[in-house]
Design a protein around this motif. Sequence first.
Motif, mmCIF file in Angstrom:
data_model
loop_
_atom_site.group_PDB
_atom_site.id
_atom_site.type_symbol
_atom_site.label_atom_id
_atom_site.label_comp_id
_atom_site.label_asym_id
_atom_site.label_seq_id
_atom_site.Cartn_x
_atom_site.Cartn_y
_atom_site.Cartn_z
ATOM 1 N N GLU A 153 0.835 -1.236 0.126
ATOM 2 C CA GLU A 153 -0.058 -0.146 0.141
ATOM 3 C C GLU A 153 0.755 1.168 -0.292
ATOM 4 O O GLU A 153 1.907 0.832 1.088
ATOM 5 C CB GLU A 153 -1.116 -0.229 1.042
ATOM 6 C CG GLU A 153 -1.526 -1.056 1.122
ATOM 7 C CD GLU A 153 -1.562 -2.072 2.888
ATOM 8 O OE1 GLU A 153 -2.515 -2.582 3.406
ATOM 9 O OE2 GLU A 153 0.141 -2.103 3.153
ATOM 10 N N LYS A 163 -2.643 -3.759 -14.126
ATOM 11 C CA LYS A 163 -1.705 -3.491 -12.853
ATOM 12 C C LYS A 163 -1.868 -4.122 -12.049
ATOM 13 O O LYS A 163 -0.416 -3.678 -11.038
ATOM 14 C CB LYS A 163 -1.252 -2.088 -12.873
ATOM 15 C CG LYS A 163 -0.896 -0.897 -14.522
ATOM 16 C CD LYS A 163 -1.033 0.691 -13.844
ATOM 17 C CE LYS A 163 -0.224 1.280 -14.949
ATOM 18 N NZ LYS A 163 -0.669 2.263 -14.740
ATOM 19 N N THR A 166 -3.352 -3.425 -9.186
ATOM 20 C CA THR A 166 -3.904 -2.712 -8.442
ATOM 21 C C THR A 166 -4.901 -1.908 -7.749
ATOM 22 O O THR A 166 -5.565 -2.118 -9.187
ATOM 23 C CB THR A 166 -2.762 -1.209 -8.867
ATOM 24 O OG1 THR A 166 -1.611 -1.741 -9.473
ATOM 25 C CG2 THR A 166 -2.812 -0.206 -8.024
ATOM 26 N N ARG A 182 -10.389 -0.343 -9.509
ATOM 27 C CA ARG A 182 -8.650 -1.154 -10.327
ATOM 28 C C ARG A 182 -8.117 -0.636 -11.562
ATOM 29 O O ARG A 182 -9.240 -0.184 -12.186
ATOM 30 C CB ARG A 182 -9.442 -2.496 -9.408
ATOM 31 C CG ARG A 182 -10.325 -2.795 -10.205
ATOM 32 C CD ARG A 182 -10.461 -4.287 -9.385
ATOM 33 N NE ARG A 182 -9.803 -5.238 -9.897
ATOM 34 C CZ ARG A 182 -9.684 -6.891 -9.218
ATOM 35 N NH1 ARG A 182 -10.798 -7.094 -8.819
ATOM 36 N NH2 ARG A 182 -9.490 -7.359 -9.672
ATOM 37 N N SER A 207 -3.014 3.669 -2.724
ATOM 38 C CA SER A 207 -2.903 2.548 -3.541
ATOM 39 C C SER A 207 -2.679 1.179 -3.417
ATOM 40 O O SER A 207 -1.811 1.046 -2.399
ATOM 41 C CB SER A 207 -1.427 3.055 -4.482
ATOM 42 O OG SER A 207 -2.050 3.868 -5.421
ATOM 43 N N CYS A 208 -3.265 -0.064 -3.677
ATOM 44 C CA CYS A 208 -2.150 -1.356 -3.153
ATOM 45 C C CYS A 208 -1.682 -1.719 -4.164
ATOM 46 O O CYS A 208 -2.557 -2.078 -5.054
ATOM 47 C CB CYS A 208 -3.476 -1.837 -2.369
ATOM 48 S SG CYS A 208 -2.943 -3.306 -2.495
ATOM 49 N N ALA A 209 -0.181 -1.721 -4.873
ATOM 50 C CA ALA A 209 -0.130 -3.145 -5.981
ATOM 51 C C ALA A 209 0.001 -4.385 -5.267
ATOM 52 O O ALA A 209 0.637 -4.895 -4.163
ATOM 53 C CB ALA A 209 0.678 -2.675 -6.769
ATOM 54 N N TYR A 245 -7.312 1.104 -5.513
ATOM 55 C CA TYR A 245 -7.607 2.698 -5.657
ATOM 56 C C TYR A 245 -7.997 3.013 -4.050
ATOM 57 O O TYR A 245 -9.359 2.466 -4.951
ATOM 58 C CB TYR A 245 -6.581 3.126 -6.924
ATOM 59 C CG TYR A 245 -5.420 2.652 -7.682
ATOM 60 C CD1 TYR A 245 -6.248 2.289 -8.813
ATOM 61 C CD2 TYR A 245 -4.585 3.809 -7.809
ATOM 62 C CE1 TYR A 245 -5.457 1.940 -9.586
ATOM 63 C CE2 TYR A 245 -4.233 3.488 -8.672
ATOM 64 C CZ TYR A 245 -4.240 2.661 -9.552
ATOM 65 O OH TYR A 245 -3.053 2.536 -10.572
#
Length: 122
Positions: free
Chosen positions: A6, A75, A77, A71, A21-23, A79
Amino acid sequence: QVQLVESGGGLVQPGGSLRLSCAASGSIFSINSMGWYRQAPEKQRELVASITSLGSTNYADSVKGRFTISRDNAKNTVYLQMDSLKPEDTAEYYCNADIRASRFRVVFNNYWGQGTQVTVAS
Protein backbone atom coordinates in the motif's frame (compact mmCIF):
# COMPACT_ATOMS: atom_id res chain seq x y z
CA GLN A 1 4.94 -15.52 -3.02
CA VAL A 2 2.41 -12.73 -3.27
CA GLN A 3 2.78 -9.27 -1.80
CA LEU A 4 0.36 -6.39 -1.44
CA VAL A 5 2.03 -3.04 -0.99
CA GLU A 6 0.00 0.00 0.00
CA SER A 7 0.93 3.63 -0.41
CA GLY A 8 -0.65 7.08 -0.18
CA GLY A 9 -1.50 7.42 3.49
CA GLY A 10 -0.68 10.48 5.55
CA LEU A 11 -1.97 13.44 7.51
CA VAL A 12 -4.77 15.54 6.03
CA GLN A 13 -7.10 18.22 7.34
CA PRO A 14 -10.84 17.59 7.68
CA GLY A 15 -12.52 18.05 4.33
CA GLY A 16 -9.37 17.10 2.48
CA SER A 17 -8.60 14.22 0.14
CA LEU A 18 -6.19 11.33 -0.10
CA ARG A 19 -5.70 8.56 -2.62
CA LEU A 20 -4.51 5.15 -1.49
CA SER A 21 -2.93 2.63 -3.84
CA CYS A 22 -2.28 -1.07 -3.40
CA ALA A 23 -0.21 -3.05 -5.87
CA ALA A 24 -0.16 -6.84 -5.89
CA SER A 25 3.00 -8.56 -7.07
CA GLY A 26 4.50 -12.02 -7.22
CA SER A 27 2.99 -15.26 -8.44
CA ILE A 28 -0.38 -14.07 -9.75
CA PHE A 29 -2.61 -15.78 -12.30
CA SER A 30 -5.76 -13.83 -11.54
CA ILE A 31 -7.29 -11.65 -8.85
CA ASN A 32 -10.91 -11.87 -7.80
CA SER A 33 -12.15 -9.39 -5.23
CA MET A 34 -9.94 -6.56 -3.94
CA GLY A 35 -10.80 -4.29 -1.08
CA TRP A 36 -9.86 -1.85 1.61
CA TYR A 37 -10.36 -2.34 5.32
CA ARG A 38 -9.53 -0.04 8.20
CA GLN A 39 -8.87 -0.37 11.88
CA ALA A 40 -8.94 2.47 14.36
CA PRO A 41 -7.37 2.14 17.83
CA GLU A 42 -9.40 -0.14 20.10
CA LYS A 43 -11.86 -0.91 17.33
CA GLN A 44 -12.41 -3.92 15.13
CA ARG A 45 -11.20 -4.01 11.56
CA GLU A 46 -14.02 -3.07 9.21
CA LEU A 47 -14.65 -3.22 5.49
CA VAL A 48 -14.44 0.17 3.80
CA ALA A 49 -14.97 -0.79 0.18
CA SER A 50 -14.53 -3.71 -2.18
CA ILE A 51 -14.51 -4.27 -5.92
CA THR A 52 -14.82 -7.44 -7.99
CA SER A 53 -12.80 -8.28 -11.08
CA LEU A 54 -15.73 -7.10 -13.19
CA GLY A 55 -15.95 -3.77 -11.38
CA SER A 56 -18.89 -4.27 -9.04
CA THR A 57 -18.40 -2.21 -5.91
CA ASN A 58 -19.55 -2.28 -2.33
CA TYR A 59 -19.13 0.45 0.30
CA ALA A 60 -19.59 0.84 4.01
CA ASP A 61 -22.48 3.19 4.76
CA SER A 62 -20.11 5.56 6.55
CA VAL A 63 -18.11 6.27 3.39
CA LYS A 64 -20.77 6.17 0.66
CA GLY A 65 -20.66 9.29 -1.46
CA ARG A 66 -17.20 10.26 -0.16
CA PHE A 67 -14.92 7.34 -1.10
CA THR A 68 -14.46 5.72 -4.49
CA ILE A 69 -12.78 2.37 -5.08
CA SER A 70 -11.34 1.46 -8.46
CA ARG A 71 -8.86 -0.99 -9.91
CA ASP A 72 -6.49 -1.42 -12.82
CA ASN A 73 -6.49 -5.11 -13.68
CA ALA A 74 -3.51 -4.76 -16.02
CA LYS A 75 -1.44 -3.40 -13.13
CA ASN A 76 -2.96 -5.62 -10.41
CA THR A 77 -3.64 -2.45 -8.49
CA VAL A 78 -6.58 -1.17 -6.46
CA TYR A 79 -7.15 2.44 -5.48
CA LEU A 80 -9.21 4.22 -2.87
CA GLN A 81 -10.02 7.86 -3.54
CA MET A 82 -11.06 9.44 -0.25
CA ASP A 83 -12.74 12.85 -0.35
CA SER A 84 -14.43 14.98 2.30
CA LEU A 85 -12.39 13.24 4.95
CA LYS A 86 -13.55 13.36 8.55
CA PRO A 87 -11.63 12.83 11.81
CA GLU A 88 -13.54 9.57 12.27
CA ASP A 89 -11.87 8.26 9.10
CA THR A 90 -8.57 8.18 11.00
CA ALA A 91 -7.32 4.59 11.00
CA GLU A 92 -4.80 2.15 9.63
CA TYR A 93 -5.99 1.18 6.17
CA TYR A 94 -5.32 -2.31 4.85
CA CYS A 95 -5.51 -3.70 1.35
CA ASN A 96 -7.01 -7.15 0.85
CA ALA A 97 -7.24 -9.41 -2.19
CA ASP A 98 -8.29 -12.89 -3.25
CA ILE A 99 -5.55 -14.15 -5.56
CA ARG A 100 -5.17 -17.25 -7.69
CA ALA A 101 -1.52 -18.12 -8.15
CA SER A 102 -1.69 -21.09 -10.50
CA ARG A 103 -3.31 -21.55 -13.89
CA PHE A 104 -3.58 -25.27 -13.14
CA ARG A 105 -5.38 -25.06 -9.78
CA VAL A 106 -8.50 -23.02 -9.17
CA VAL A 107 -7.57 -22.00 -5.65
CA PHE A 108 -7.83 -18.45 -4.37
CA ASN A 109 -5.90 -17.41 -1.29
CA ASN A 110 -6.58 -14.28 0.72
CA TYR A 111 -3.80 -11.75 1.24
CA TRP A 112 -3.35 -8.61 3.32
CA GLY A 113 -1.09 -5.63 2.89
CA GLN A 114 1.00 -4.20 5.70
CA GLY A 115 -1.24 -1.19 6.22
CA THR A 116 -0.95 2.56 5.71
CA GLN A 117 -1.90 5.16 8.28
CA VAL A 118 -4.49 7.81 7.49
CA THR A 119 -4.86 10.64 10.00
CA VAL A 120 -7.50 13.32 9.61
CA ALA A 121 -6.87 16.23 11.96
CA SER A 122 -6.52 19.97 12.00
